[in-house]
Design an enzyme around this catalytic site. Structure first.
Site, short mmCIF file in Angstrom:
data_model
loop_
_atom_site.label_atom_id
_atom_site.label_comp_id
_atom_site.label_asym_id
_atom_site.label_seq_id
_atom_site.Cartn_x
_atom_site.Cartn_y
_atom_site.Cartn_z
N GLY A 59 -14.70 -15.80 28.28
CA GLY A 59 -14.73 -16.79 27.13
C GLY A 59 -16.02 -16.96 27.86
O GLY A 59 -16.27 -19.19 27.55
N HIS A 83 -42.30 -29.74 7.58
CA HIS A 83 -41.21 -29.87 7.04
C HIS A 83 -41.91 -28.76 6.07
O HIS A 83 -42.64 -28.66 5.76
CB HIS A 83 -41.16 -31.16 5.89
CG HIS A 83 -39.69 -31.29 5.04
ND1 HIS A 83 -38.74 -31.44 4.98
CD2 HIS A 83 -39.98 -30.59 3.26
CE1 HIS A 83 -38.31 -31.21 4.66
NE2 HIS A 83 -38.59 -30.78 2.93
#
Length: 458
Positions: free
Chosen positions: A178, A441
């Protein structure tokens, strides 16, 4: 027969070709020896082919959820695994051929095919020929580790290399391990349509990460349909009615998992066991990695080790940086060192994890007084607009100096956005400088100033 060169490079992975070409263009006669495929792990069985397949898996996933974005796909979505493999092979093959052309067209550089083994400190045998040089650079890479598990020799298992040869989707894939490689393949093949279960001996996946990162990645993969068996012990295998049974002996759930395929993703080992390093007196550690100093030199004068074989980084970018360090010191009079670089890497699940520097646990273990800030990706406008708001970002800062110690971005664009903090750390920028910066932004990285403004002592 013996041939003398100014330099010999063993291995044509990420660092080797660049090292060989740089030496040749500096006027040296150079031989580069490769026993298998030019380009090494990254080009042939690593970054290039796997990320090509990740792109196909992402396309399938996005197509299935297109309705969430107001897009209808008549007839549904199907995966043609043979076509996925053909695309991957084409991309990797082109990259390999470009590398071969680059090497073969460079003056004073000879590409030799064969297995290189040391005869002595400055001598290497390839086939029936002996090559000599006062400078030797080892870039021999690594391969999948195959631990001694009961019944492993009785089944046909896959590694990170051989799984790339599949042209059909497995019915049920059992991933042993994992960590980073196993998780990427787990999500990828789940999105291709396979049932997938990940078996991990530790109590949590990617144990190097902070606990909340491990938990978040597991949750994301579980939402994709990947199952997990943690705390596995005494893993073993047997064939049963055309299937493969993996005994996991977990503390919860059935004592075994059955599937059509097994992927071993339990670590890597260096390709140093058949180089004849003992004949050259080159020192290795207990795991077989070549011991190097801060400038990649081995204990033998005139021999350097670059890339995965030195145990100082297991990534394409660290291998290339090894080349840059050696070339700067040897050819440019510019002292560069391993200790100058920050650890940085990505986990290419979707969304990806970008990681730089220390985790919170590592900072605490180092005795630092720290400030920590965490922000969910659901607060990132760009992530919401793309419909990909899973994950979070986290920063760890020294409470006394305001130095950025480390950060993680688990979320859309996290593998790219993390570079902003890497560059800030490399340049010695303090957290308050980022807090006062005006970002674009809407972007993912625009949340970094807000993140730094949220720092609180932990």
């Amino acid at each position: 027969m013996s041939t003398s060169y100014d330099a010999i490079v063993v291995g044509a992975g990420q660092a080797g070709p660049s090292m060989a070409v740089r030496l040749a263009t500096a006027g040296m006669s150079v031989a580069i020896v490769e026993r298998h495929l030019v380009g090494g792990t990254c080009v042939n069985v690593g970054c290039t082919p796997t990320k090509a397949m990740v792109a196909s898996a992402y396309a399938a996933h996005l197509a299935r959820r297109a309705g969430e974005l107001g897009v209808t796909i008549p007839g549904g979505v199907a995966v043609d695994m043979a076509a996925v493999k053909a695309r991957k092979d084409r991309i990797a093959g082109n990259s390999r051929r470009n590398n071969e052309t680059w090497l073969e067209s460079t003056n004073r550089l000879t590409l030799i095919r064969g297995h290189a083994r040391f005869v002595g400190p400055g001598e290497i045998a390839v086939g029936g020929e002996t090559l000599t040089a006062p400078r030797i650079f080892l870039n021999v890479g690594g391969r999948a580790a195959t631990p001694d598990m009961p019944g492993l020799s009785e089944i046909d298992y896959l590694t990170n290399s051989t799984i790339l040869d599949l042209d059909e989707v497995p019915r049920r894939l059992i991933v042993i391990g994992g960590s980073y490689i196993g998780l990427e393949f787990a999500q990828m093949f789940r999105r291709f349509g396979a049932e997938v279960v990940v078996v991990e001996t530790a109590p949590r996946i990617i144990a190097r990460e902070d606990e909340e990162v491990s938990a978040a990645v597991q949750k994301i993969l579980e939402e994709d349909g990947v199952a997990f068996r943690l705390n596995a012990s005494c893993i073993g295998f047997e064939r049963r009615d055309g299937e493969i049974a993996a005994m996991v002996d977990c503390t919860a759930g059935a004592p075994e998992e059955t599937g059509s395929h097994v992927l071993l993703a339990v670590g890597r080992r260096p390709n140093t066991d058949d180089l004849g390093l003992e004949r050259a007196g080159v020192e290795t550690d207990a795991r077989g990695y070549i011991v190097v100093d801060d400038e990649l030199q081995t204990n033998v004068d005139g021999i350097w080790a670059l890339g995965d074989c030195n145990g100082r980084g297991a990534f394409t970018h660290t291998a290339y940086n090894d080349f840059e360090i050696v070339a700067a010191n040897l050819l440019d009079g510019d002292r560069r060192r391993l200790s100058d670089r920050f650890p940085v890497y990505a986990l290419y699940t979707d969304p990806p994890l970008g990681r730089v520097g220390m985790t919170e646990a590592q900072a605490r273990a180092a005795g630092r007084r720290i400030k920590v800030a965490t922000r969910p990706m659901s607060r990132v406008g760009r992530a919401l607009e793309k419909g990909e708001s899973k994950g979070f970002m986290k920063a760890v800062v020294d409470a006394d100096t305001d130095a950025i110690l480390g950060a993680a971005v688990l979320g859309v664009g996290g593998d790219e956005a993390i570079h902003g903090l890497l560059y800030a750390m490399q340049g010695g920028m303090r957290a308050d400088v980022i807090r006062r910066t005006t970002p674009i932004h809407p972007t993912v990285a625009e949340l970094f100033p807000t993140l730094m403004g949220d720092l609180a002592e932990a």
